[in-house]
Every structure is written in C-alpha cells, then in structure tokens.
Design an enzyme around this catalytic site. Structure first.
Site, PDB file in Angstrom:
ATOM      1  N   GLY A   8      45.218  40.820  41.664  1.00  0.00           N
ATOM      2  CA  GLY A   8      44.327  41.226  40.558  1.00  0.00           C
ATOM      3  C   GLY A   8      44.386  42.735  40.395  1.00  0.00           C
ATOM      4  N   GLY A  11      43.216  44.956  37.127  1.00  0.00           N
ATOM      5  CA  GLY A  11      41.851  44.893  36.616  1.00  0.00           C
ATOM      6  C   GLY A  11      41.078  46.185  36.793  1.00  0.00           C
ATOM      7  N   GLN A  12      39.774  46.114  36.481  1.00  0.00           N
ATOM      8  CA  GLN A  12      38.932  47.315  36.532  1.00  0.00           C
ATOM      9  C   GLN A  12      38.932  47.923  37.939  1.00  0.00           C
ATOM     10  OE1 GLN A  12      34.694  46.774  35.960  1.00  0.00           O
ATOM     11  NE2 GLN A  12      34.354  48.931  35.536  1.00  0.00           N
ATOM     12  N   ASP A  34      49.583  40.603  39.921  1.00  0.00           N
ATOM     13  CA  ASP A  34      48.685  40.231  38.817  1.00  0.00           C
ATOM     14  C   ASP A  34      49.406  39.251  37.913  1.00  0.00           C
ATOM     15  OD1 ASP A  34      45.929  41.880  37.717  1.00  0.00           O
ATOM     16  OD2 ASP A  34      46.927  40.569  36.265  1.00  0.00           O
ATOM     17  N   ARG A  36      49.221  39.501  34.749  1.00  0.00           N
ATOM     18  CA  ARG A  36      49.696  40.301  33.619  1.00  0.00           C
ATOM     19  C   ARG A  36      50.686  41.361  34.081  1.00  0.00           C
ATOM     20  NH1 ARG A  36      44.888  43.244  31.368  1.00  0.00           N
ATOM     21  NH2 ARG A  36      44.033  43.042  33.444  1.00  0.00           N
ATOM     22  N   ASP A  52      50.986  34.090  39.568  1.00  0.00           N
ATOM     23  CA  ASP A  52      49.706  33.380  39.417  1.00  0.00           C
ATOM     24  C   ASP A  52      49.106  33.092  40.800  1.00  0.00           C
ATOM     25  OD1 ASP A  52      47.620  31.696  38.853  1.00  0.00           O
ATOM     26  OD2 ASP A  52      48.780  30.329  37.575  1.00  0.00           O
ATOM     27  N   TYR A 141      29.658  31.766  37.571  1.00  0.00           N
ATOM     28  CA  TYR A 141      30.217  32.905  38.332  1.00  0.00           C
ATOM     29  C   TYR A 141      29.428  33.099  39.629  1.00  0.00           C
ATOM     30  CZ  TYR A 141      31.295  37.908  39.184  1.00  0.00           C
ATOM     31  OH  TYR A 141      31.671  39.117  39.728  1.00  0.00           O
ATOM     32  N   LYS A 145      30.393  32.763  43.648  1.00  0.00           N
ATOM     33  CA  LYS A 145      30.214  33.856  44.617  1.00  0.00           C
ATOM     34  C   LYS A 145      29.489  33.351  45.868  1.00  0.00           C
ATOM     35  CE  LYS A 145      32.415  37.205  42.582  1.00  0.00           C
ATOM     36  NZ  LYS A 145      33.782  37.476  43.043  1.00  0.00           N
TER      37      LYS A 145
HETATM   38  N1  LIG Z   1      33.666  44.995  37.924  1.00  0.00           N
HETATM   39  C1  LIG Z   1      32.457  44.749  38.394  1.00  0.00           C
HETATM   40  O1  LIG Z   1      31.447  45.315  37.919  1.00  0.00           O
HETATM   41  C2  LIG Z   1      32.281  43.782  39.540  1.00  0.00           C
HETATM   42  C3  LIG Z   1      31.012  43.636  40.109  1.00  0.00           C
HETATM   43  C4  LIG Z   1      30.841  42.724  41.151  1.00  0.00           C
HETATM   44  C5  LIG Z   1      31.938  42.023  41.648  1.00  0.00           C
HETATM   45  N2  LIG Z   1      33.163  42.194  41.077  1.00  0.00           N
HETATM   46  C6  LIG Z   1      34.279  41.395  41.597  1.00  0.00           C
HETATM   47  O2  LIG Z   1      35.417  42.198  41.859  1.00  0.00           O
HETATM   48  C7  LIG Z   1      36.620  41.461  41.592  1.00  0.00           C
HETATM   49  C8  LIG Z   1      37.485  42.239  40.610  1.00  0.00           C
HETATM   50  O3  LIG Z   1      36.722  42.508  39.452  1.00  0.00           O
HETATM   51  P1  LIG Z   1      37.305  43.352  38.229  1.00  0.00           P
HETATM   52  O4  LIG Z   1      36.113  43.861  37.498  1.00  0.00           O
HETATM   53  O5  LIG Z   1      38.368  44.258  38.670  1.00  0.00           O
HETATM   54  O6  LIG Z   1      37.924  42.138  37.365  1.00  0.00           O
HETATM   55  P2  LIG Z   1      38.959  42.238  36.136  1.00  0.00           P
HETATM   56  O7  LIG Z   1      38.699  41.060  35.268  1.00  0.00           O
HETATM   57  O8  LIG Z   1      38.926  43.600  35.536  1.00  0.00           O
HETATM   58  O9  LIG Z   1      40.356  42.064  36.888  1.00  0.00           O
HETATM   59  C9  LIG Z   1      40.821  40.837  37.376  1.00  0.00           C
HETATM   60  C10 LIG Z   1      42.351  40.866  37.378  1.00  0.00           C
HETATM   61  O10 LIG Z   1      42.810  39.593  37.856  1.00  0.00           O
HETATM   62  C11 LIG Z   1      43.939  39.222  37.094  1.00  0.00           C
HETATM   63  N3  LIG Z   1      44.088  37.747  37.133  1.00  0.00           N
HETATM   64  C12 LIG Z   1      43.361  36.821  36.482  1.00  0.00           C
HETATM   65  N4  LIG Z   1      43.811  35.584  36.787  1.00  0.00           N
HETATM   66  C13 LIG Z   1      44.843  35.742  37.640  1.00  0.00           C
HETATM   67  C14 LIG Z   1      45.707  34.835  38.318  1.00  0.00           C
HETATM   68  N5  LIG Z   1      45.601  33.522  38.158  1.00  0.00           N
HETATM   69  N6  LIG Z   1      46.670  35.361  39.130  1.00  0.00           N
HETATM   70  C15 LIG Z   1      46.810  36.692  39.274  1.00  0.00           C
HETATM   71  N7  LIG Z   1      46.005  37.604  38.673  1.00  0.00           N
HETATM   72  C16 LIG Z   1      45.033  37.122  37.864  1.00  0.00           C
HETATM   73  C17 LIG Z   1      43.633  39.712  35.678  1.00  0.00           C
HETATM   74  O11 LIG Z   1      44.825  39.843  34.920  1.00  0.00           O
HETATM   75  C18 LIG Z   1      42.950  41.053  35.984  1.00  0.00           C
HETATM   76  O12 LIG Z   1      43.872  42.118  35.980  1.00  0.00           O
HETATM   77  C19 LIG Z   1      36.167  40.077  41.107  1.00  0.00           C
HETATM   78  O13 LIG Z   1      36.104  39.183  42.190  1.00  0.00           O
HETATM   79  C20 LIG Z   1      34.752  40.343  40.620  1.00  0.00           C
HETATM   80  O14 LIG Z   1      33.968  39.188  40.703  1.00  0.00           O
HETATM   81  C21 LIG Z   1      33.352  43.055  40.037  1.00  0.00           C
END
Ligand SMILES: NC(=O)c1ccc[n+]([C@@H]2O[C@H](COP(=O)([O-])OP(=O)(O)OC[C@H]3O[C@@H](n4cnc5c(N)ncnc54)[C@H](O)[C@@H]3O)[C@@H](O)[C@H]2O)c1
Length: 316
Positions: A8, A11-12, A34, A36, A52, A141, A145
């Site tokens: 992942g 992502g953010q 990832d 993507r 994936d 969600y 968790k």
């Molecule tokens: N951002 C927040 O505020 C926050 C807060 C609490 C917990 N979290 C947790 O942190 C983790 C990451 O969050 P984030 O905000 O970076 O999420 P995000 O959605 O920005 O990033 C997730 C990434 O996973 C990739 N992805 C999706 N499906 C996939 C697959 N099947 N195989 C490979 N890659 C795949 C997506 O392309 C994306 O780049 C998550 O578990 C989320 O629950 C985030």
C-alpha cells in the site's frame, strides 16, 4: 540491515513512510508494493512491485524476490469508502491482513499493521478513551479494525509472530491526498483555503475528533518497530494520540493564517461516522511502554501544512 516491504506504498501514509524508511535503511532495502503504478519519481527512487495484496502467492513471490524480513501492511478500504462497499471492505481488509500474517508466520517476518480510532463505537467513552474499553464499532471499516486487532493478537500469542500495531487517529498531510476517510476534511480545508479561498466542511462545526500530523505518525511507527520486543506489552493495538480539535477551531486557525478564507458547514453521511468515534484518546500505555511522544500541535501543524502546500501550488 532490515529488508522492508511496504504494502500500500502509494497511499497517504505509504508514500511518506517509504521515503522515511529509505532515508534510514537505504533505498535498495525498502521495496514499495501497490495495486497502482507508482509515479515516475517513485519508480526512480527505489525498488517497487505492482501487485494485488489479496493474492497470497503474489505477495509471497515479492517477499522472496527481495529477501524481505519486515512488512508494513497499509492496504485497506477506509471508513467512508468502506460504507459504500462493505463487502469489499471486509474482503480486502481482512483477506490481505490474513495473507500477511500467514506469510509472517511462515517466513518469520516482523509486521506493522495499523488499526484506527474507527475500532471504537458509540458505546465507547468519548473523552480520553482508555486503552482497554468497549470496542463495538458501527462501520464495516471499524469492524475490520477490531477483527484485525484480534487476528494480530492471535498470531502473536499462538505462533509468536512479531506483529505491532497502533490505533491511528485522523492523519493530516500535504504530500498525498487522503484515501476516503471520515477525517479527510482536516486535509481538504487546507487545500481549498489556498486554491479557492473557501471550504464547505462535511462535518458540523462542533465535531471534535483526534488527529495527528503525518511526520509524527511516521516517526511513531518507525520507533514502535525499533523498540525492544519486551517493551511491547499491548498485544492488540496501542492507542496513539496527538491533537484534538473541533471543525470550527480548525477553521478559525486556517482563517487566521489565510486572509479572506471562509468556511461553511454542511454535514453529510460522514457526520454519523464521526459521531460514533471518540473525541480524544488516552495513549499513556504507548508513552510508558515505548516512549511515544508527539511533536506537532494544531498551530505548528497548520503552519507546516500551509507552507508546504503553498510551495506545492507555486504560491507565495
Ligand atoms: N489516513 C488515515 O487518516 C488513517 C487513520 C487511521 C488508520 N489508517 C490506516 O492506515 C492504513 C493506510 O491508510 P492510508 O490512509 O495510507 O490509505 P490509502 O487509501 O491512502 O492507501 C492505501 C493504498 O493501498 C493500495 N491498495 C488498495 N488495494 C490494494 C491491493 N489489493 N493490493 C495492493 N495495494 C492495494 C491503494 O492503491 C493505496 O495506494 C490503512 O490500514 C488505514 O486503515 C489510516
């Protein structure tokens, strides 16, 4: 030297974690993964696999190819997107975590997996939510968790897997846009203040949620993963906190720093999710066990966000 896979990584969180880990352990020792394709600059920065995480054999091959010993598993469908497709939220979040834990057991990997304040629910005490408390979320969600936390604990107690976890609050950052969570307004307000001069917030002005600035979030989990094993006393996920503020307080801080900015409030479906979550978190266990400490308060975070977004948008 550790050999790390970030699942992942686009992502953010992942897009910032990958740079921080590469800075510490060397670009060649930190592999992105990832679904993507990464951006061009990311491709040049170090090894990256497109695949994936729902497919165990694909993950296993990536782990072997790079002789990985440490995994940061960040794949999930987040709270707001998860409510639009609860089936996919369950399948992706639980399936990919189970794959990672099974492979960690087989290949003796250290694992980081984030839980969230979404693991709490309406019956949880809202202020200074304790480490051990009612965990009865009302979003899919949140259900994933709580189930994920119990799954991590099970693999740790039954098979000795070194899996570590935190319950992140809402994360605020400027490098990569957030991926469909309920706390996204706390990021969008900064973007729109600079781009449009106004913002329509999707939660009400009195909504208070726990938040954290990304540099704290990244440093926190790097420290957690480096901590000696005997210091990790919570087998599920550590509460982790930094700042709590209302949507109105956030709007006021942005108004003070961006002349002419105006904010209106028009709650949508995400208000119900926000109302089911805590307002502030007691993270004394993380502070006592492995020395967690946040650095960014509301003002310092807002200054840093605006300074970096101005550079990003080419504004003075
Ligand atoms: N951002 C927040 O505020 C926050 C807060 C609490 C917990 N979290 C947790 O942190 C983790 C990451 O969050 P984030 O905000 O970076 O999420 P995000 O959605 O920005 O990033 C997730 C990434 O996973 C990739 N992805 C999706 N499906 C996939 C697959 N099947 N195989 C490979 N890659 C795949 C997506 O392309 C994306 O780049 C998550 O578990 C989320 O629950 C985030």
């Amino acid at each position: 030297m550790k050999k790390i896979l970030i699942i992942g990584a686009n992502g953010q969180i992942g897009s910032e974690l990958i740079a921080a880990l590469r800075g510490k352990y060397g670009a060649g020792n930190v592999v992105g993964f990832d679904l993507r394709e990464p951006k061009e600059e990311q491709k040049k920065a170090g090894p990256f696999e497109v695949g994936d995480a729902s497919k165990k054999e694909v993950l296993a091959a990536a782990l072997d190819r790079h002789s990985i010993d440490t995994v940061f598993h960040l794949v999930a469908l987040l709270s707001a997107t998860g409510e639009k497709d609860p089936d996919l939220c369950w399948t992706l979040n639980m399936g990919s975590l189970k794959n990672v834990l099974d492979l960690a057991r087989e290949k003796k990997l250290q694992v980081f997996w984030p839980s969230s304040i979404a693991a709490f629910g309406p019956a949880t005490p809202k202020v200074k939510t304790p480490q051990e408390t009612v965990m009865a979320p009302t979003t899919m969600y949140g259900v994933t968790k709580v189930a994920g936390e119990l799954m991590c604990q099970y693999y740790k107690l039954k098979w000795g897997v070194d899996v570590r976890s935190v319950r992140y609050p809402g994360l605020i950052s400027w490098k990569t846009p957030p991926g469909g969570g309920t706390t996204d307004y706390a990021v969008a307000i900064f973007y729109e203040a600079l781009q449009k001069g106004s913002y329509e917030c999707f939660v009400g002005q009195k909504t208070i949620l726990p938040m954290m600035y990304m540099p704290d979030a990244i440093r926190g989990i790097m420290e957690l993963m480096e901590a000696p094993k005997e210091k990790i006393k919570v087998n599920t996920s550590y509460n982790l906190a930094a700042i709590s503020f209302s949507a109105q307080e956030l709007a006021d801080v942005v108004k003070k720093k961006v002349p002419g900015f105006s904010c209106s409030f028009k709650p949508d479906a995400r208000q119900k999710i926000a109302d089911s979550w805590p307002q502030s978190i007691d993270d004394s266990a993380a502070r006592a066990d492995w020395g967690w400490k946040h650095e960014y308060g509301l003002e310092k975070m807002a200054d840093d966000m605006l300074e970096n977004l101005k550079k990003k948008f080419g504004k003075k």
